[in-house]
Every structure is written in structure tokens, then in C-alpha cells.
Write an enzyme that holds these catalytic residues in place. Structure first.
Site, PDB file in Angstrom:
ATOM      1  CG  ASP A  16      -1.899   1.389   1.639  1.00 46.16           C
ATOM      2  OD1 ASP A  16      -3.819   0.571   1.473  1.00 46.16           O
ATOM      3  OD2 ASP A  16      -1.612   2.227   1.128  1.00 46.16           O
ATOM      4  CG  ASP A 112      -3.107   2.952  -2.070  1.00 47.43           C
ATOM      5  OD1 ASP A 112      -4.616   2.637  -2.512  1.00 47.43           O
ATOM      6  OD2 ASP A 112      -2.086   3.382  -1.482  1.00 47.43           O
ATOM      7  CD  GLU A 113      -5.517  -1.298  -0.965  1.00 50.98           C
ATOM      8  OE1 GLU A 113      -6.310  -2.276  -0.198  1.00 50.98           O
ATOM      9  OE2 GLU A 113      -6.124   0.379  -0.564  1.00 50.98           O
TER      10      GLU A 113
HETATM   11  N1  DCP Z   1      -8.424   8.342  -1.149  1.00 55.61           N
HETATM   12  C1  DCP Z   1      -9.956   8.669  -1.700  1.00 55.61           C
HETATM   13  N2  DCP Z   1     -10.985   8.922  -0.939  1.00 55.61           N
HETATM   14  C2  DCP Z   1     -10.621   8.215  -0.012  1.00 55.61           C
HETATM   15  C3  DCP Z   1      -9.470   7.522   1.241  1.00 55.61           C
HETATM   16  C4  DCP Z   1      -8.394   7.502  -0.064  1.00 55.61           C
HETATM   17  O1  DCP Z   1     -10.317   9.588  -2.500  1.00 55.61           O
HETATM   18  N3  DCP Z   1     -11.679   7.726   1.350  1.00 55.61           N
HETATM   19  C5  DCP Z   1      -7.230   8.048  -2.618  1.00 55.61           C
HETATM   20  C6  DCP Z   1      -6.521   8.722  -1.704  1.00 55.61           C
HETATM   21  C7  DCP Z   1      -5.571   8.037  -1.013  1.00 55.61           C
HETATM   22  C8  DCP Z   1      -5.286   7.411  -2.034  1.00 55.61           C
HETATM   23  O2  DCP Z   1      -6.710   6.900  -2.340  1.00 55.61           O
HETATM   24  O3  DCP Z   1      -4.329   8.699  -1.546  1.00 55.61           O
HETATM   25  C9  DCP Z   1      -5.043   5.705  -1.382  1.00 55.61           C
HETATM   26  O4  DCP Z   1      -6.065   5.640  -0.046  1.00 55.61           O
HETATM   27  P1  DCP Z   1      -5.468   5.301   0.858  1.00 55.61           P
HETATM   28  O5  DCP Z   1      -6.462   5.249   2.022  1.00 55.61           O
HETATM   29  O6  DCP Z   1      -4.358   3.941   0.710  1.00 55.61           O
HETATM   30  O7  DCP Z   1      -4.808   6.490   1.734  1.00 55.61           O
HETATM   31  P2  DCP Z   1      -3.173   6.572   1.476  1.00 55.61           P
HETATM   32  O8  DCP Z   1      -1.898   6.146   0.868  1.00 55.61           O
HETATM   33  O9  DCP Z   1      -3.720   8.448   1.161  1.00 55.61           O
HETATM   34  O10 DCP Z   1      -2.794   7.044   2.802  1.00 55.61           O
HETATM   35  P3  DCP Z   1      -1.753   5.672   4.348  1.00 55.61           P
HETATM   36  O11 DCP Z   1      -0.899   6.339   3.881  1.00 55.61           O
HETATM   37  O12 DCP Z   1      -2.536   5.606   5.257  1.00 55.61           O
HETATM   38  O13 DCP Z   1      -2.062   4.301   3.241  1.00 55.61           O
HETATM   39 MG    MG Z   2      -2.215   3.652   0.461  1.00 59.19          MG
END
Ligand code: DCP
Ligand code: MG
Length: 369
Positions: A16, A112-113
Site C-alpha cells: 500500500d 495504490d494497493e
Molecule cells: N482516497 C480517496 N478518498 C478516500 C480514501 C482514499 O480519494 N476516502 C484516495 C486518496 C489516497 C488513495 O486513495 O491517496 C489511497 O488510499 P489509502 O487509504 O491507501 O490512503 P493513502 O495512501 O493516502 O494513505 P496511507 O499512507 O494511510 O495508505
Molecule cells: Mg495508501
């Protein structure tokens, strides 16, 4: 014997990306680095919500899905930037390419995952931890971004693990630690446990995996339906869901073989309409539209032909679908020949979509026991 124990457990990695959208923005625009940054939303106008926040912004308590207004209250000088989805998709493609060096068993969950099954990796490395380290390093070297990895023997534990030491983390939950780990897990961490279920669990005195483990399978099913079975197994470290590589959707179609062969003048046009509508319904399910419509015809002698038309823009309208399919059929020299199968398909999609094992484009959180 060693050869036997070697394949006893699967080797699953969950990767992730860290603060994904925000990290891409900070990478591409040095002026955003080390600053509280929010992607999505804007404090003016109608607001909108935070897609994600940089780690600097998270220190103020800013989180995904929070209103921009709230974010600005928490940190008045936070920077709001518009998402650049093309840039994120590009990174997503590249990380998948990196994963592909090690295995073809890749199941992306979002941009991203992804889950990877490296039980048998392409390079013969053998150690899932080493592979996770190498993937993280490649993401750093080639993309200037960081990712967190979870390594375990099943999907559930791997996913929990990847979240445990963010950012830039690598966490391994091995078989010997598995049951203890699950017992200590708060119920909120289990799949499918939203606020409502969590409340329900707590009312029943169920706060951790250990509490769930004390319940009989029957009781859990009684309380939580089908998901109860999942809970029963997962607290024992059992999650047999396979890593399912999705395929990119190249075409969507529907077809039908008739119970008896049809000539022109018989119900051929009616059937064409039924089949075209069914193909169109699939398009709507997937929310993906292509520029090309193809008609497939199989004759009574089993010979098959296809006829296609491509439009300058995507076909989104049912009337256009029906008319185009009908025209294609009308233009086929049938003569005395009869038809045993008709199919209508769409292709030339403008975007990449991933086909799920279901025809409905949703993720399965729970295995079908
Ligand atoms: N995303 C979004 N709305 C949300 C959650 C996420 O648009 N409610 C998008 C933005 C994030 C991406 O999806 O960058 C990936 O989600 P993640 O939950 O993996 O969150 P992040 O990568 O941003 O942070 P982390 O470091 O906690 O994984
Ligand atoms: Mg993420």
C-alpha cells in the site's frame, strides 16, 4: 520432510502506497514538500472532501473523507491541491510493473494497493520478506515514492500488517504469531466490521479477536449471518481467499444460442434486441463505454462471422446500440442460411477497467465458505 513443509503456507504480500495522492504531489512539486497538504476539496465554494492528506497535515488530525472546511479549521495554512488522476494512474501502472517482476498473481484493490502471491516467485528468491524489501526499494529508486508492505500467510493478515508501520514500513506476521495476533486485534479491525457491527459486538461483550474466538461458529452466524463464519475462521488465522489476478476489460458482450436455428423473418430481430439490451446492461454495470460495436453471427453450419462498426465517440445510448446492431445484421447476406447464435459486443474502451470475478464490479471481502 523439508519439501513438504516448504509449501505448507502461502506467501502473501500486501503493498500500500504511503499517503498516495499527496506523496505524488510532493514528489512532483518540490514547493509542497514537508508541508501540510490536502489533495481534493477546496475550502472555498461548496467545499468537497479530503481525498488524502500528507503526513505533515495528518499531524493536525486531518484525514481522508473529512470536509475541507474541517481540514482548514484544523490547520489554517494547509495547502489544497486538485487531484491529478492521470499522474496517479501512471504511478499505479508502474508499481504493477514492478510487482510483475516477481509474480503474475497480482490482485490490485485500488490504484495504490495490491495483494501479491509470491509462494512461487519468478526469480526464485523464496523469501517473501526479501521480495517485499526489493519491491519497496524499487518503488523508491524508480518512482521516488514510498510504500508499506505486509507479509503473511493469508490476505487478511498481510493487509493488516501493511498498515502497522506506515510510512515506509515492512511488517511480517508469521504462522507462529498468527493466532496471538488475531486474539489481540480489536474487533473494528476485522473486515466488514463497520461502526454498526462494532457497536453490536461491543454490546455482546465482544471487544477483541479473543472474545470472538470464545464464541461458537453457530453463535457467530446467528449474530452476524454469513460474515460470522468469516469471523470464526479469521480469529483462528484461517483465511483461504486466493489472490485473484484481475484482467483488464478489453470487451464486454452478450450472446445466445437459439433452441432452433432462425432464418430472416423469424424472431431474429427480437432476439437481437434482447441480446443487445443484455450486453448494454453489462456496460452499465461496469460503467464503461467503448467506441466499437461488434455483431457476432454463427450459422447453422457452425461457421462464424463478426461485423463491427467504430464511432468517433463512445456508444452510450441504447437506441444507438439497437440501431447499430440491427444495421449490421441487415447488411449480412443471409440467403437461405439460418442462424444459430447471435452476439453483441463492445470494445475500444477509453479507459482501463479491471474485471472482477463477479459481473458486477464489486470486491468480495468475504470468502464463499
Ligand atoms: N482516497 C480517496 N478518498 C478516500 C480514501 C482514499 O480519494 N476516502 C484516495 C486518496 C489516497 C488513495 O486513495 O491517496 C489511497 O488510499 P489509502 O487509504 O491507501 O490512503 P493513502 O495512501 O493516502 O494513505 P496511507 O499512507 O494511510 O495508505
Ligand atoms: Mg495508501
Amino acid at each position: 520432510m523439508e519439501t513438504e513443509s516448504k509449501n505448507l503456507y502461502r506467501k502473501i504480500i500486501h503493498i500500500d502506497m504511503d499517503a498516495f495522492y499527496a506523496s505524488v504531489e510532493q514528489r512532483d512539486f518540490p514547493e509542497y514538500r514537508n508541508k501540510p497538504l490536502v489533495v481534493g476539496g477546496s475550502p472555498e465554494g461548496r467545499g468537497g472532501v479530503v481525498a488524502t492528506a500528507s503526513y505533515e497535515a495528518r499531524k493536525f488530525g486531518i484525514r481522508s473523507a473529512m470536509t475541507s472546511k474541517k481540514a482548514q479549521q484544523l490547520c489554517p495554512y494547509v495547502i489544497f491541491v486538485r487531484p491529478r488522476f492521470d499522474a496517479y494512474k501512471e504511478v499505479s501502472r508502474k508499481i504493477r510493473e514492478i510487482f510483475g517482476r516477481y509474480t503474475d498473481l497480482i490482485e490490485p484493490l485500488s490504484l495504490d494497493e495490491a495483494y501479491l502471491d509470491v509462494s512461487e516467485d519468478k526469480l526464485g528468491i523464496g523469501s517473501a520478506i526479501t521480495i517485499a524489501e526489493q519491491i519497496k526499494q524499487a518503488i523508491k529508486d524508480e518512482l521516488n515514492l514510498t510504500a508499506s508492505a505486509g507479509v503473511s500467510i493469508n490476505k487478511f493478515a498481510a493487509k493488516i500488517a501493511s498498515d502497522m508501520n506506515k510510512p515506509d514500513g515492512l511488517t511480517f506476521i508469521g504462522p507462529s504469531k498468527m493466532e496471538k495476533f488475531m486474539e489481540n486485534l480489536p474487533v473494528e479491525k476485522f473486515f466488514g466490521v463497520g461502526k454498526v457491527t462494532a457497536e453490536k459486538m461491543k454490546r455482546q461483550g465482544l471487544h477483541t479477536g479473543a472474545d470472538l474466538k470464545k464464541q461458537t461458529e453457530q453463535r457467530l452466524v446467528q449474530l452476524f449471518g454469513k460474515t460470522g463464519k468469516f469471523f470464526f475462521n479469521i480469529v483462528r488465522g484461517i483465511d483461504n481467499r486466493q489472490v485473484q489476478p484481475h484482467q483488464e476489460i478489453k470487451s464486454i458482450s452478450a450472446e445466445d444460442t437459439f433452441s432452433y436455428d432462425l432464418g430472416r423473418g423469424e424472431e431474429l430481430n427480437d432476439w437481437l434486441e434482447v441480446i443487445a439490451k443484455s450486453a448494454y446492461k453489462r456496460l452499465q454495470n461496469y460503467q464503461i463505454y467503448g467506441r466499437t460495436l461488434t455483431l457476432k453471427v454463427k450459422f447453422e453450419d457452425f461457421k462464424q462471422i463478426t461485423r463491427s462498426i467504430s464511432f468517433p465517440t463512445s456508444i452510450t445510448d441504447l437506441d444507438q446500440v439497437l440501431e447499430t446492431a440491427q444495421n449490421l445484421l441487415n447488411n449480412i447476406e443471409l440467403g437461405e442460411k439460418k442462424i444459430r447464435l447471435l452476439g453483441v459486443g463492445f470494445s475500444n474502451f477509453g479507459e482501463i477497467k479491471i474485471r472482477d470475478k463477479f459481473d458486477g464490479y464489486q470486491h468480495s471481502l468475504f470468502p464463499n465458505y
